[in-house]
Design an enzyme around this catalytic site. Structure first.
Site, PDB file in Angstrom:
ATOM      1  N   ILE A 157       0.839  -1.202   0.000  1.00 24.81           N
ATOM      2  CA  ILE A 157       0.000   0.000   0.000  1.00 24.81           C
ATOM      3  C   ILE A 157       0.875   1.254   0.000  1.00 24.81           C
ATOM      4  O   ILE A 157       0.591   2.216  -0.729  1.00 24.81           O
ATOM      5  CB  ILE A 157      -0.984  -0.034   1.195  1.00 24.81           C
ATOM      6  CG1 ILE A 157      -1.989  -1.186   1.010  1.00 24.81           C
ATOM      7  CG2 ILE A 157      -1.707   1.295   1.346  1.00 24.81           C
ATOM      8  CD1 ILE A 157      -2.890  -1.457   2.206  1.00 24.81           C
ATOM      9  N   ILE A 232      -3.731   5.651   7.196  1.00 22.92           N
ATOM     10  CA  ILE A 232      -4.652   4.644   6.665  1.00 22.92           C
ATOM     11  C   ILE A 232      -4.246   3.244   7.160  1.00 22.92           C
ATOM     12  O   ILE A 232      -4.769   2.246   6.661  1.00 22.92           O
ATOM     13  CB  ILE A 232      -4.720   4.652   5.112  1.00 22.92           C
ATOM     14  CG1 ILE A 232      -3.339   4.534   4.477  1.00 22.92           C
ATOM     15  CG2 ILE A 232      -5.418   5.904   4.606  1.00 22.92           C
ATOM     16  CD1 ILE A 232      -2.718   3.205   4.481  1.00 22.92           C
ATOM     17  N   ARG A 234      -3.334   1.562  10.879  1.00 23.62           N
ATOM     18  CA  ARG A 234      -4.105   1.152  12.049  1.00 23.62           C
ATOM     19  C   ARG A 234      -4.022   2.284  13.072  1.00 23.62           C
ATOM     20  O   ARG A 234      -2.993   2.971  13.150  1.00 23.62           O
ATOM     21  CB  ARG A 234      -3.511  -0.124  12.693  1.00 23.62           C
ATOM     22  CG  ARG A 234      -3.779  -1.395  11.914  1.00 23.62           C
ATOM     23  CD  ARG A 234      -5.221  -1.860  12.088  1.00 23.62           C
ATOM     24  NE  ARG A 234      -5.462  -3.128  11.452  1.00 23.62           N
ATOM     25  CZ  ARG A 234      -5.997  -3.291  10.232  1.00 23.62           C
ATOM     26  NH1 ARG A 234      -6.344  -2.239   9.516  1.00 23.62           N
ATOM     27  NH2 ARG A 234      -6.198  -4.494   9.742  1.00 23.62           N
ATOM     28  N   GLU A 263     -11.721   2.263  17.613  1.00 25.32           N
ATOM     29  CA  GLU A 263     -12.807   2.453  16.644  1.00 25.32           C
ATOM     30  C   GLU A 263     -13.788   1.281  16.734  1.00 25.32           C
ATOM     31  O   GLU A 263     -13.375   0.171  17.061  1.00 25.32           O
ATOM     32  CB  GLU A 263     -12.233   2.564  15.212  1.00 25.32           C
ATOM     33  CG  GLU A 263     -11.468   1.327  14.758  1.00 25.32           C
ATOM     34  CD  GLU A 263     -10.864   1.477  13.366  1.00 25.32           C
ATOM     35  OE1 GLU A 263     -10.117   2.436  13.116  1.00 25.32           O
ATOM     36  OE2 GLU A 263     -11.158   0.588  12.534  1.00 25.32           O
ATOM     37  N   HIS A 281     -12.929   4.176   8.678  1.00 22.67           N
ATOM     38  CA  HIS A 281     -12.206   2.983   8.221  1.00 22.67           C
ATOM     39  C   HIS A 281     -12.770   2.486   6.883  1.00 22.67           C
ATOM     40  O   HIS A 281     -13.206   1.337   6.763  1.00 22.67           O
ATOM     41  CB  HIS A 281     -12.243   1.868   9.274  1.00 22.67           C
ATOM     42  CG  HIS A 281     -11.110   0.897   9.136  1.00 22.67           C
ATOM     43  ND1 HIS A 281     -10.513   0.275  10.210  1.00 22.67           N
ATOM     44  CD2 HIS A 281     -10.452   0.431   8.039  1.00 22.67           C
ATOM     45  CE1 HIS A 281      -9.555  -0.529   9.778  1.00 22.67           C
ATOM     46  NE2 HIS A 281      -9.501  -0.453   8.465  1.00 22.67           N
TER      47      HIS A 281
HETATM   48  P1  NAP Z   1       2.569  -5.099   3.473  1.00 26.87           P
HETATM   49  O1  NAP Z   1       2.819  -5.082   2.008  1.00 26.87           O
HETATM   50  O2  NAP Z   1       2.824  -6.342   4.247  1.00 26.87           O
HETATM   51  O3  NAP Z   1       3.432  -3.905   4.107  1.00 26.87           O
HETATM   52  C1  NAP Z   1       3.596  -3.785   5.486  1.00 26.87           C
HETATM   53  C2  NAP Z   1       4.550  -2.641   5.781  1.00 26.87           C
HETATM   54  O4  NAP Z   1       4.696  -2.561   7.213  1.00 26.87           O
HETATM   55  C3  NAP Z   1       5.959  -2.894   5.217  1.00 26.87           C
HETATM   56  O5  NAP Z   1       6.526  -1.643   4.907  1.00 26.87           O
HETATM   57  C4  NAP Z   1       6.663  -3.525   6.397  1.00 26.87           C
HETATM   58  O6  NAP Z   1       8.055  -3.368   6.386  1.00 26.87           O
HETATM   59  C5  NAP Z   1       6.067  -2.742   7.533  1.00 26.87           C
HETATM   60  N1  NAP Z   1       6.194  -3.447   8.808  1.00 26.87           N
HETATM   61  C6  NAP Z   1       5.637  -4.634   9.136  1.00 26.87           C
HETATM   62  N2  NAP Z   1       5.974  -4.946  10.410  1.00 26.87           N
HETATM   63  C7  NAP Z   1       6.771  -3.940  10.857  1.00 26.87           C
HETATM   64  C8  NAP Z   1       7.443  -3.692  12.082  1.00 26.87           C
HETATM   65  N3  NAP Z   1       7.366  -4.561  13.105  1.00 26.87           N
HETATM   66  N4  NAP Z   1       8.160  -2.560  12.214  1.00 26.87           N
HETATM   67  C9  NAP Z   1       8.257  -1.677  11.182  1.00 26.87           C
HETATM   68  N5  NAP Z   1       7.644  -1.861   9.997  1.00 26.87           N
HETATM   69  C10 NAP Z   1       6.912  -2.983   9.838  1.00 26.87           C
HETATM   70  O7  NAP Z   1       1.068  -4.719   3.805  1.00 26.87           O
HETATM   71  P2  NAP Z   1       0.097  -3.772   2.968  1.00 26.87           P
HETATM   72  O8  NAP Z   1      -0.751  -4.608   2.092  1.00 26.87           O
HETATM   73  O9  NAP Z   1       0.869  -2.644   2.388  1.00 26.87           O
HETATM   74  O10 NAP Z   1      -0.839  -3.234   4.177  1.00 26.87           O
HETATM   75  C11 NAP Z   1      -0.287  -2.351   5.137  1.00 26.87           C
HETATM   76  C12 NAP Z   1      -1.273  -2.118   6.259  1.00 26.87           C
HETATM   77  O11 NAP Z   1      -2.330  -1.278   5.813  1.00 26.87           O
HETATM   78  C13 NAP Z   1      -2.001  -3.359   6.787  1.00 26.87           C
HETATM   79  O12 NAP Z   1      -1.197  -4.090   7.679  1.00 26.87           O
HETATM   80  C14 NAP Z   1      -3.220  -2.766   7.450  1.00 26.87           C
HETATM   81  O13 NAP Z   1      -2.953  -2.475   8.801  1.00 26.87           O
HETATM   82  C15 NAP Z   1      -3.428  -1.445   6.708  1.00 26.87           C
HETATM   83  N6  NAP Z   1      -4.683  -1.473   5.927  1.00 26.87           N
HETATM   84  C16 NAP Z   1      -5.639  -0.524   6.173  1.00 26.87           C
HETATM   85  C17 NAP Z   1      -6.812  -0.540   5.449  1.00 26.87           C
HETATM   86  C18 NAP Z   1      -7.885   0.497   5.663  1.00 26.87           C
HETATM   87  O14 NAP Z   1      -9.033   0.245   5.326  1.00 26.87           O
HETATM   88  N7  NAP Z   1      -7.549   1.662   6.186  1.00 26.87           N
HETATM   89  C19 NAP Z   1      -7.043  -1.537   4.485  1.00 26.87           C
HETATM   90  C20 NAP Z   1      -6.040  -2.466   4.244  1.00 26.87           C
HETATM   91  C21 NAP Z   1      -4.851  -2.411   4.971  1.00 26.87           C
HETATM   92  P3  NAP Z   1       9.018  -4.477   5.697  1.00 26.87           P
HETATM   93  O15 NAP Z   1       9.110  -4.122   4.239  1.00 26.87           O
HETATM   94  O16 NAP Z   1      10.295  -4.312   6.431  1.00 26.87           O
HETATM   95  O17 NAP Z   1       8.369  -5.824   5.949  1.00 26.87           O
END
Ligand code: NAP
Length: 319
Positions: A157, A232, A234, A263, A281
């Site tokens: 994202i 966007i 958490r 929330e 959300h």
């Molecule tokens: P993703 O591709 O797995 O990306 C996760 C990101 O978080 C990566 O940059 C990862 O870093 C980082 N990360 C994970 N664990 C971490 C830690 N312990 N410390 C520091 N950085 C960490 O996931 P995505 O598909 O982009 O989704 C990201 C997030 O968006 C989801 O987890 C969810 O919470 C949120 N989301 C929100 C909505 C909404 O409706 N608002 C919808 C969908 C998702 P690395 O590259 O080092 O692994």
């Protein structure tokens, strides 16, 4: 002669899904709703082999342990920070989520919140409806073009957010836990240095205990009086108390938030702030994306029950 059909798998629905998903799922499985009294009051607990939950509800150790035949947790969402992966692993339960199919819409929400804040779209709408327009002009606003955009977490994202902001003639920088050698955007060594550089800080990092309060009071302060914070990811990833203090005192200019602590019942101090745009959300909440997410949940269930590879596994089951 009638042939006895094999019993249909029992699937526990921890969170609801749209009827367009429930209808095909009812045709394939016995869907069981989680009773208000919790899994302990579930008569069929010993027969349930899969459960479907949302990112918001997740599945804690108590729920996983209350279902002795559980084999699969299918998350209707990409964030799995509320699923106890240790408990799932200990019980040899597979976990799946719905990555990729929601990336574009969540990234779009980050842009929408940023544009709403900078161009004061919500205020402008209220201004026109109030009838004030013929009497006076609305105050001038800021803009996104030419801004420095800092992305916290360059995952799927985060990258999609960067690509969209790039078309607004912005400079893009990011902070990511692990190096991203494939990215041509400017990498910052610390979150604080990214915040000090950025005009707009966009949080797209995963939730969970490891990122609790990651965007802390010093990071928010580093963003500065003209800075905007967009979240966007958490509600947990930002120190929300520090954010509200900064918004109340004007030590940052504003925030666009799709996610909140606690929330859907959020801190009421947000309601009194004129420098925030609040969204319930809605990041992935479009019809097309929810249909794609539902289809992926169903594909994971179908693959599991037919012994095929799971399309989007976070945790595999050892058979
Ligand atoms: P993703 O591709 O797995 O990306 C996760 C990101 O978080 C990566 O940059 C990862 O870093 C980082 N990360 C994970 N664990 C971490 C830690 N312990 N410390 C520091 N950085 C960490 O996931 P995505 O598909 O982009 O989704 C990201 C997030 O968006 C989801 O987890 C969810 O919470 C949120 N989301 C929100 C909505 C909404 O409706 N608002 C919808 C969908 C998702 P690395 O590259 O080092 O692994």
């Amino acid at each position: 002669m009638s042939v006895a059909l094999p019993p249909r798998p029992k699937v526990l629905m921890v969170s609801s899904m749209p009827e367009w998903d429930l209808a095909p799922m009812r045709a394939a499985y016995d869907l069981v709703e989680l009773p208000a009294g919790g899994p302990g009051t579930l008569a069929t607990a010993t027969d349930i082999t899969a459960l479907v939950t949302s990112g918001g509800r997740g599945a804690n150790a108590a729920l996983i342990d209350a279902l002795p035949a559980l084999e699969l947790i299918a998350v209707y969402g990409v964030g799995y920070d509320k699923v106890d992966l240790q408990a799932a692993s200990r019980r040899n339960v597979a976990v799946t989520n719905t990555p990729d199919v929601l990336t574009a819409d969540v990234a779009e929400m980050a842009l929408a919140l940023t544009l709403s804040l900078t161009r004061r779209i919500v205020d402008g709408d209220a201004f026109v409806r109030s009838g004030a327009w013929p009497g006076k002009a609305m105050p001038l606003t800021g803009s996104v073009s030419g801004s420095k955009v800092g992305i916290v977490g360059l995952g799927r994202i985060g990258e999609a957010i960067g690509r969209r902001f790039a078309s607004f003639e912005t400079e893009i920088g990011y902070w990511n836990r692990s190096p991203k050698p494939s990215s041509s955007w400017r990498a910052f060594p610390t979150l604080a240095s990214l915040a000090a550089w950025a005009d707009i800080l966009v949080v797209a990092v995963a939730g969970g205990s490891d990122t609790l309060g990651l965007v802390d009071a010093p990071t928010i302060a580093a963003l500065g009086r003209e800075g905007l914070l967009i979240n966007i990811s958490r509600g947990t990833t930002i120190d929300e108390a520090a954010l509200i203090t900064a918004l109340e005192s004007g030590s940052i200019a504003g925030a666009g938030l799709d996610v909140f602590l606690g929330e859907p019942t959020i801190d009421p101090r947000f309601f009194r702030l004129g420098n925030v745009v609040l969204s319930p959300h809605q990041g992935s909440a479009t019809i097309a994306t929810r249909k794609a997410m539902g289809a992926l949940v169903r594909s994971n269930l179908a693959a599991h029950f037919s012994g095929e590879a799971l399309p989007s596994a976070i945790l595999q089951r050892h058979r």
